[in-house]
Design a protein around this motif. Structure first.
Motif, PDB file in Angstrom:
ATOM      1  N   GLY A  55       0.782  -1.227   0.000  1.00  0.00           N
ATOM      2  CA  GLY A  55       0.000   0.000   0.000  1.00  0.00           C
ATOM      3  C   GLY A  55       0.812   1.273   0.000  1.00  0.00           C
ATOM      4  N   LEU A  56       2.139   1.156  -0.057  1.00  0.00           N
ATOM      5  CA  LEU A  56       2.956   2.363  -0.072  1.00  0.00           C
ATOM      6  C   LEU A  56       3.371   2.716  -1.489  1.00  0.00           C
ATOM      7  N   ARG A  76       2.264   5.063   5.580  1.00  0.00           N
ATOM      8  CA  ARG A  76       1.297   4.590   4.585  1.00  0.00           C
ATOM      9  C   ARG A  76       0.162   5.592   4.498  1.00  0.00           C
ATOM     10  N   HIS A  78      -1.773   6.251   1.709  1.00  0.00           N
ATOM     11  CA  HIS A  78      -2.835   6.016   0.736  1.00  0.00           C
ATOM     12  C   HIS A  78      -3.831   4.962   1.152  1.00  0.00           C
ATOM     13  N   SER A  79      -3.709   4.499   2.379  1.00  0.00           N
ATOM     14  CA  SER A  79      -4.765   3.596   2.820  1.00  0.00           C
ATOM     15  C   SER A  79      -5.816   4.472   3.470  1.00  0.00           C
ATOM     16  N   GLN A  93      -1.236  -2.062   9.174  1.00  0.00           N
ATOM     17  CA  GLN A  93      -0.357  -1.154   9.928  1.00  0.00           C
ATOM     18  C   GLN A  93      -0.299   0.186   9.209  1.00  0.00           C
TER      19      GLN A  93
END
Lengths: 139, 132
Positions: A55-56, A76, A78-79, A93
């Motif tokens: 997700g990064l 992170r 963009h979650s 996380q």
């Protein structure tokens, strides 16, 4: 080759006293509580550090090298859950992270290169090219 | 073979507890986030190291199954100096409730994260129980 593993060439230096205390209280099955999870391998002419970063995006990760210390940091971004949604389960996380590694002497820090694909970050750490022994012919 | 719901037993990071679902294949539970939108449920699963081609999503009656194959992260000839990544294949099963249009589930894989959007059916209603 595995002696290196015992002598922590890639020693990590991320834990604050509080974190260490928390780790002591809640030991994990194989002794890690750091994000991201990292593998380090040695291939003939280089080392490679592989980190899981689901997700990064590449702009979310910062890699810096100072003296012999390589630091991975970021967050992170963009979650996250869109506004107004109801969260049902949150297991991923999302805290900011910061992990440092002490690099062996033999790494050429000017030629370090990194790539992020499908949530896997690969940092290539080439070894300093050794000078080939020169042969002198007798004339 | 174990029953579908009994396979995904572990979380990432808990190597000591890895159990084999199938002798040929080691599986690990993908960590996920789930949230509810006005017209759909969104499930986001962390599957770093997998790929668009390696992921499969199937729906059978009310059971949605996600699998993600992970190719080996390292060449075989390397020596490992530090090992924390549990590079196994991912697996997770969701038991869907009534009122979802699971057949119209949309899937997207980006940056090691699989996003599933499961639309609610027209007759979806939140069940509220009033307190008397």
């Amino acid at each position: 080759m595995f002696i290196r593993f015992a002598q922590p060439v890639f020693r990590t230096e991320t834990k604050s006293p509080v974190e260490s205390m928390i780790d002591d209280m809640f030991p994990s099955p194989f002794g890690r509580s750091s994000f991201p999870a990292v593998d380090v391998v040695e291939i003939e002419a280089e080392f490679e550090l592989v980190a899981e970063m689901p997700g990064l995006k590449k702009e979310d990760v910062k890699i810096s090298v100072e003296d012999r210390t390589l630091t991975l940091s970021g967050e992170r971004k963009h979650s996250g859950f869109p506004d107004g949604t109801k969260i049902i389960l949150h297991e991923t996380q999302t805290h900011p992270f910061n992990r440092s590694f002490e690099l062996p002497e033999e790494i050429d820090t000017n030629r370090i290169a990194a790539e992020l694909k499908d949530g896997i970050l690969r940092i290539r750490l080439p070894k300093v090219e050794k000078v080939k022994p020169q042969e002198i012919r007798i004339s | 073979m174990a029953k579908k719901n009994e396979v995904a037993l572990i979380r990432r990071g808990e190597t000591a507890l890895v159990r084999r679902a199938d002798p040929k294949e080691e599986l690990i539970t993908a960590v996920c986030d789930i949230f509810e939108m006005p017209d759909a449920f969104v499930v986001k699963l962390d599957m770093p190291g997998s790929s668009k081609e390696g992921v499969s999503v199937t729906v059978e009656s009310d059971i949605l199954t996600v699998r993600g194959m992970v190719k080996s992260l390292h060449r075989e000839t390397v020596s490992m100096l530090m090992r924390e990544i549990v590079a196994l294949s991912y697996y997770r099963v969701f038991n869907l409730g009534k009122g979802l249009n699971a057949d119209r589930t949309q899937a997207e894989f980006e940056d090691g994260v699989l996003t599933l959007t499961i639309p609610k059916a027209d007759n979806y209603k939140e069940r509220r129980i009033s307190i008397s």
